[in-house]
Design an enzyme around this catalytic site. Sequence first.
Site, PDB file in Angstrom:
ATOM      1  CG  HIS A 191      29.988 -35.068  18.748  1.00  0.00           C
ATOM      2  ND1 HIS A 191      28.875 -35.781  18.896  1.00  0.00           N
ATOM      3  CD2 HIS A 191      29.649 -33.771  18.976  1.00  0.00           C
ATOM      4  CE1 HIS A 191      27.852 -35.305  19.420  1.00  0.00           C
ATOM      5  NE2 HIS A 191      28.200 -33.905  19.467  1.00  0.00           N
ATOM      6  CG  ASN A 201      23.215 -28.659  21.678  1.00  0.00           C
ATOM      7  OD1 ASN A 201      22.529 -28.912  22.836  1.00  0.00           O
ATOM      8  ND2 ASN A 201      24.158 -29.810  21.330  1.00  0.00           N
ATOM      9  N   PRO A 202      19.807 -27.862  22.670  1.00  0.00           N
ATOM     10  CG  PRO A 202      18.419 -29.233  23.727  1.00  0.00           C
ATOM     11  CD  PRO A 202      19.471 -29.200  22.728  1.00  0.00           C
ATOM     12  CB  SER A 203      24.102 -26.546  25.310  1.00  0.00           C
ATOM     13  OG  SER A 203      24.400 -26.593  23.751  1.00  0.00           O
ATOM     14  CB  SER A 260      28.546 -34.447  14.882  1.00  0.00           C
ATOM     15  OG  SER A 260      28.701 -34.683  13.473  1.00  0.00           O
ATOM     16  CB  THR A 261      24.188 -31.527  14.827  1.00  0.00           C
ATOM     17  OG1 THR A 261      23.922 -31.441  16.410  1.00  0.00           O
ATOM     18  CG2 THR A 261      22.818 -30.881  14.163  1.00  0.00           C
ATOM     19  N   GLY A 262      25.996 -32.406  12.635  1.00  0.00           N
ATOM     20  CA  GLY A 262      26.431 -32.210  10.962  1.00  0.00           C
ATOM     21  C   GLY A 262      26.026 -33.436  10.361  1.00  0.00           C
TER      22      GLY A 262
END
Length: 371
Positions: free
Chosen positions: A326, A191-193, A277-279
């Site tokens: 999310h 994630n860019p964060s 979500s990424t998951g």
Amino acid sequence: MRRFIVKLLFSLMLCLFILGTVLMSFWYTFSYSNVRVTHPAVKKTVSEKCQNCREQSVIDRLLQTHIVDWEKQEHKFQSFRAQLNSRCDGLSKAIISQTNTPLGSKVVYDGEKRKPIQVTPKLFSTFPKEHPFGNRTFTSCAVVGNGGILMNSSCGGEIDEAQFVIRCNLPPVDHGYQRDVGNKTSLVTANPSILLDKFNGLMELRRPFVDSLGSYGDPLLVLPAFSYSRNTPVSLRALYTLQDFDSPVRPVFLNPEYLHNLARFWKAQGLQAIRLSTGLIMASLALELCANVQLYGFWPFSKDPHSKHPLTNHYYDDQQAKKTIHAMSTEFSHLLMLHNQGIIRVQLGKCQAGTRRATPSLHPPVSPLRH
């Protein structure tokens, strides 16, 4: 004499009135201060109890439907996989490439539909010539979430047996975590964060970022460069940094068209969420990539499902998300439904050391996508 007695009584009554007024003032002040001090704490305690009760109710409901003795249902798996492939086509569209995103075309940001970016020759040169997956599929995939449920799970060996291992958001796999989470990594997201918070957006020293990826070997590094316009510059800096330092890690960009189609697919399944979500994105991709998919570390609750002991938010820390966009528990309920249908396997307990639950890997533990 009579006048003196009257005066005395009047003075006494006046003194009693004044004294009563003072005492009432003290009592009011004390009572008010008590209310002001204790009420928020009581309210917080009640709120926490209610929240814990609601969470426990959700956990109990999910566990009542959870199938422990899981068996794959091949027909249902193939049917669901075909639906995903026809609507999302992750094999050829999940990652931006020069094949699916030609020079001169426009990329529409997933989170900013009215703000496309032109594919210039410079941007085009950062895309792989072909999709990294091609038409290849894998025998087994392990998708590793970061939930605290992985702590002391002894799942590392089982995870590393999978032919293709996906991890989310640059989690640690060294420093003693290997026993629980393994260290084999075929694909890892960032994630860019994380790049902004941990590495100052790669605006200063860049070597620490490159060194931090050393424990993963030579995986694909998937960056959501086109989710929002603010993600593009830092994602490109990550790509250029890895190229400049001759890192074996291969950065690629998530395709916002794939994310859009995937969000529509899950909405049609009844999932209501602002953003996936990424998951869930990685689990969905794995269902297209792999013949057998197992999820680890997917448990969005603060209590262990079996012992009821408290869990940290992640297996490596207890840092909470700054903001929630999310629908984690709702996503999990959908994944658990797939588990109960024999489509995907969700690991909720400890893994048995030496027991091979995943389909045996047919290749040595190196990245299966390395050219």
